[in-house]
Design an enzyme around this catalytic site. Sequence first.
Site, PDB file in Angstrom:
ATOM      1  CG  ASP A 186      10.004  -8.126  -4.368  1.00  0.00           C
ATOM      2  OD1 ASP A 186       8.961  -7.567  -3.994  1.00  0.00           O
ATOM      3  OD2 ASP A 186      11.144  -7.702  -4.108  1.00  0.00           O
ATOM      4  CG  ASP A 218       7.725  -2.905  -3.707  1.00  0.00           C
ATOM      5  OD1 ASP A 218       8.856  -2.904  -3.192  1.00  0.00           O
ATOM      6  OD2 ASP A 218       7.256  -1.953  -4.351  1.00  0.00           O
ATOM      7  CD  GLU A 240       9.443  -2.046   0.668  1.00  0.00           C
ATOM      8  OE1 GLU A 240      10.568  -1.508   0.669  1.00  0.00           O
ATOM      9  OE2 GLU A 240       8.712  -2.106  -0.342  1.00  0.00           O
ATOM     10  CG  HIS A 264      16.120  -4.439  -3.167  1.00  0.00           C
ATOM     11  ND1 HIS A 264      15.337  -4.964  -2.153  1.00  0.00           N
ATOM     12  CD2 HIS A 264      15.307  -3.628  -3.886  1.00  0.00           C
ATOM     13  CE1 HIS A 264      14.115  -4.491  -2.266  1.00  0.00           C
ATOM     14  NE2 HIS A 264      14.063  -3.681  -3.294  1.00  0.00           N
ATOM     15  CG  ASP A 265      14.959  -0.629  -1.698  1.00  0.00           C
ATOM     16  OD1 ASP A 265      15.344  -0.494  -2.871  1.00  0.00           O
ATOM     17  OD2 ASP A 265      13.782  -0.930  -1.403  1.00  0.00           O
TER      18      ASP A 265
END
Length: 556
Positions: free
Chosen positions: A103, A205, A247, A321-322
């Site tokens: 990431d 990200d 993302e 994770h969000d």
Amino acid sequence: MTGAGQDVPWWQKAVGYQIYPRSFQDSNGDGIGDIPGIIARLDHLADLGVGFVWLSPVYASPQVDMGYDISDYRAIDPAYGTLDDMDRLIVEAGARGIRIVMDLVVNHCSDRHDWFLKAVADPSAPEHDYFIWRDPGPDGGPPTDARSVFGGPAWTLVPELGRYYFHQFAPGQPDLDWQNPDLRAAIHEMMNWWLDRGIGGFRLDVIDLIGKDPDASVFAEGPDLHPFLREMHDAAFRGRDTLTVGETWSVTPETALLYCGRDRDELDMVFQFEHVTAFHHPERGKWDPLPFDLPVFKRALFLWQEALRDDGWNALFLSNHDLPRQVSRYGDDGEWRVRSAKALATAIHLLRGTPFVYQGEEIGMTNTRFTDPDEFRDIEAIGHWAEARARGEELEDFLTGVNANGRDNARTPMQWSDAPNGGFTTGRPWIGVNPNHAEINVAADRADPDGVVAHYRRLIGLRRDRRIVSHGQFVAHAEGHPQVMAYARELDGERLSVVVNLCAQPVSFRVPKGLEVEGESLSANVTPRTQVRGTLGLAPYEAFAVMGPGGESGPG
């Protein structure tokens, strides 16, 4: 990129597994997951059959946003281990046929990064121009009224400079100014440094934000986004056997191919969130989620299948994770937890694209329940609670939204066994373990030959071994049906018909002509079926897939 032949990119037949390292496995009893802990659990991932790990940030960081605020791109945070540990993870994972996809956050960094410290210390330093600075507005306040994603203004004053810097997220996460070619070159050099260490690629990200123009209030998909991505591809990815996934909360079916079209030379795929944001309140957002509506959900997923039908590639997911735990958001985390977990997996994994499994999803982990703001660890929830409290909102109302959609739901520790703290740590965990770990854990699920893990293992194997799963064309069916998700995959005269009842009641489902098939049961979570035709009685959360010779094609 998307041909049906044998010579295809490795990631088109692989399944990814996201690890949130802080919550995966603690090896030293400090209550924080770490890289040695991940290494100790690699056999679990190898047994599942995953082809790569998306590893959430382990770089040096003050942890303002749990590692998404990087203070040194070439160092590992001591809480997670050392660079030697990271190198060992790459080797140990590779020995099991698993690549590590890191990431990477390059829209912003930490205000503790050496670049920002130099930028503040000396306005004439080259690093000063790595960030977005503006003079105060006419009233002496922030230059614009832009708001941070985490609450509050998106501008913070540095008193000693008399200027504001821009941060779309927390004040501790200053945005990088991608208009600066020296900054871009430094980022490309760093990316190559990691790729040369043997990683398999990057998850980028909020990458759709790097082309922003804050003066014009353009933050996502700004005018220079795609030139920047093409330059990045040429500088770091061209000629390498990597996976790059961006993302992109703002991407639409109309703009997707700008990122990942066959001839674009930018990214391999993007995460899109239309099936997620479709259930956010139009004014109050995710803190006041709308009820789940299956036709709306299918419309979003099916639209993306069609948009990338002949070009591009889908990233398939329901959890990360969000986001809240998928069995709690889209399934039933009570009576039908196991069966609905399998149904959701079937629905997603048999679509065209690359599926991503979020840690714990493979055992049907559920949302937890927070009763006190002191239990929050997520900066987003903490910031929005402060704003909600200032507005006079009742705690009970805010907790309803947090318990449904807060990010901490996905960040509670991985539940490995019924041992204290779910086997995650021998110490005090950094965030509370879900109390249901005594019943829901890897050891208990693996002990059941028909558990959720076993179902995921079969689905992952189908993508690896069956070309119709990895590369068959997608055909939507029963798009308006309020309880059933149904579609077909077709390739070389074969048809794979997928039927999933996504409700807790039995359903009578009349099979459309283009979905009819007779042949081999590839997947089932109730009773194997070899025939899809006529009117079917579906049990609650029943899901199955049958493959056989294809008949007349087309939607139904």
